[in-house]
Scaffold this active site. Structure first.
Site, PDB file in Angstrom:
ATOM      1  N   ASP A 149       0.813  -1.214   0.000  1.00 29.49           N
ATOM      2  CA  ASP A 149       0.000   0.000   0.000  1.00 29.49           C
ATOM      3  C   ASP A 149       0.849   1.267   0.000  1.00 29.49           C
ATOM      4  OD1 ASP A 149       0.790  -0.876   2.579  1.00 29.49           O
ATOM      5  OD2 ASP A 149      -0.695   0.407   3.547  1.00 29.49           O
ATOM      6  N   GLU A 199      -0.608  -2.001   5.303  1.00 30.58           N
ATOM      7  CA  GLU A 199       0.309  -1.936   6.456  1.00 30.58           C
ATOM      8  C   GLU A 199       0.265  -0.572   7.126  1.00 30.58           C
ATOM      9  OE1 GLU A 199       3.563  -0.873   8.820  1.00 30.58           O
ATOM     10  OE2 GLU A 199       3.418  -0.084   6.787  1.00 30.58           O
ATOM     11  N   GLU A 200      -0.050   0.472   6.358  1.00 32.27           N
ATOM     12  CA  GLU A 200       0.089   1.838   6.853  1.00 32.27           C
ATOM     13  C   GLU A 200      -1.046   2.298   7.770  1.00 32.27           C
ATOM     14  OE1 GLU A 200       2.585   3.630   6.678  1.00 32.27           O
ATOM     15  OE2 GLU A 200       3.740   3.221   4.871  1.00 32.27           O
ATOM     16  N   HIS A 217       7.912   8.875   4.528  1.00 30.26           N
ATOM     17  CA  HIS A 217       6.655   9.636   4.588  1.00 30.26           C
ATOM     18  C   HIS A 217       6.858  11.098   4.195  1.00 30.26           C
ATOM     19  CE1 HIS A 217       4.403   6.573   7.369  1.00 30.26           C
ATOM     20  NE2 HIS A 217       5.260   5.973   6.555  1.00 30.26           N
TER      21      HIS A 217
END
Length: 399
Positions: free
Chosen positions: A83, A141-142, A366
């Site tokens: 993702d 996962e995020e 990020h």
């Protein structure tokens, strides 16, 4: 060991494919729980590679591929996350994201490409492969609750003896590899506070209950939890990530909403921080005459590597890359839902250096300009393949 190292060296032939795969994924990212096209694309590549089984829809948009070796042995699982994040890609590169406001800003595209490379390698070398390789391409996962739980519930770990995963990590320079025994990543919890006062005229604050003033007091008090209430020898983080309140300069806000994250390793510290946050909310509410409610959301447990599998990491990584490349990582306060796999079966989560100023891989994870040294994908693929081969060979020899 020599045969394992030689086999891992053959992965270099798939580096052009891994680069092309990674760049395609980088250009076409999808957010957590929405990875429909990504999942279909991965499944198509796996079928082209010649996997024995390819199962889609696992835990949502997850994909599980199976490659069976000619020699009997254990089932070893390898995992990649697929993702992306809700971030606008600001890089000036040919493969920048084509999806407004969405990009792979954490390396999941490269994790997926590296595992596809491992799939191609295992399929080509199945005559010498011991046991089964089960490749998990995991969604979400995020975002908590994450995609690992759904994968497990749908049978992704059934019959698995060990599992390994990697994270390409730009704080480590390209060429460095790191892991360690025990906890390597923290618990990741979230909290949401709503402070409700009484709105009013900005020139007559005595007739109102200022939710912003109460929110500011909450932030200040919350920061003392770690500095004054947690044992200095215990690790903990309390971070306020969002404050939303007010609509105009001359209006006293009636509602202030805050959200934040808590990172810990020990259950007792986790419970202490949660209890103190609720106490802070209660005290702030009484002080200002406001209502202050806290919602706590349990996140991922800590990532805890198996002691023996961490030893295997050091043995395999030193054999592949030399003593100078291998490091023992300090525990990180970031979180990862790979933790759920490690609660079920032994395994090891490993970090592969992907930072390099020469190619612009200097931005933190990020960040809108995040990128990696793509050569790290080959490092990751070789490490994953060799870890699985070493485990399978050891298990077979003990039978």
């Amino acid at each position: 060991m020599r045969k394992i190292l030689e086999s891992a060296g053959k992965l270099e032939r798939f580096m052009p494919d891994m680069t092309a795969w990674r760049r395609h994924l980088h250009m076409h990212p999808e957010l957590s729980f929405r990875e429909e096209r990504t999942s279909a694309w991965i499944a198509e590549r796996l079928r082209e590679i010649g996997c024995d089984e390819v199962r889609t829809g696992v835990g949502g948009h997850g994909v599980v591929a199976v490659i069976r070796g000619a020699k009997s042995g254990p089932v070893v699982a390898l995992r990649a996350d697929i993702d992306a994040l809700p971030i606008q890609d600001e890089k000036e590169v040919p493969y920048r994201s084509t999806v407004p406001g969405v990009m792979h800003a954490c390396g999941h595209d490269a994790h997926t490409a590296a595992l596809l490379g491992v799939a191609a390698h295992c399929a080509a070398e199945r005559d010498g492969l011991i046991g089964e390789r089960r490749l998990l391409f995991q969604p979400a996962e995020e975002v908590t609750p994450g995609g690992a739980i759904g994968m497990i519930e749908d049978g992704a770990l059934d019959g698995v003896s060990a599992i390994y995963g990697v994270h390409l990590w730009t704080p480590l320079p390209y060429g460095a590899i790191a892991s360690g025994p025990g906890p390597v990543m923290a618990t990741e919890d979230e909290f949401f506070a709503e402070i409700r006062g009484r709105g009013g005229h900005g020139g007559m604050p005595h007739e109102a209950i200022d939710a912003i003033a109460a929110g500011a007091a909450f932030v200040q008090a919350a920061q003392t939890i770690v500095s004054r209430m947690v044992d200095p020898l215990d690790a903990a983080v309390v971070s306020i990530g969002s404050i939303q309140a007010g609509s105009a300069p001359n209006i006293i806000a009636e509602v202030c909403r805050l959200s934040g994250t808590v990172r810990t390793f020990e259950p007792a510290v986790r419970a202490l921080v949660q209890e103190r946050l609720r106490a802070v909310a209660d005290a702030v509410g009484r002080q200002f005459g406001a209502e202050c409610a806290i919602e706590w959301r349990d996140g991922y447990p800590p990532v805890v590597n198996d002691e023996r599998e961490a030893e295997r990491f050091f043995e395999v990584a030193r054999g592949l890359f030399g003593d100078g490349a291998v490091r023992r990582i300090r525990p990180l306060m970031a979180g990862e839902d790979f933790a759920y796999y490690l609660k079920r079966v032994p395994g090891c989560f490993m970090f592969v250096g992907a930072g390099n100023a020469e190619c612009g891989a200097v931005w933190p994870h990020h960040h809108p300009r995040f990128d990696i040294d793509e050569r790290a994908m080959l490092t990751a693929a070789r490490l994953l393949a060799a870890m699985a081969d070493h485990y399978a060979a050891e298990a077979a020899s003990s039978c």
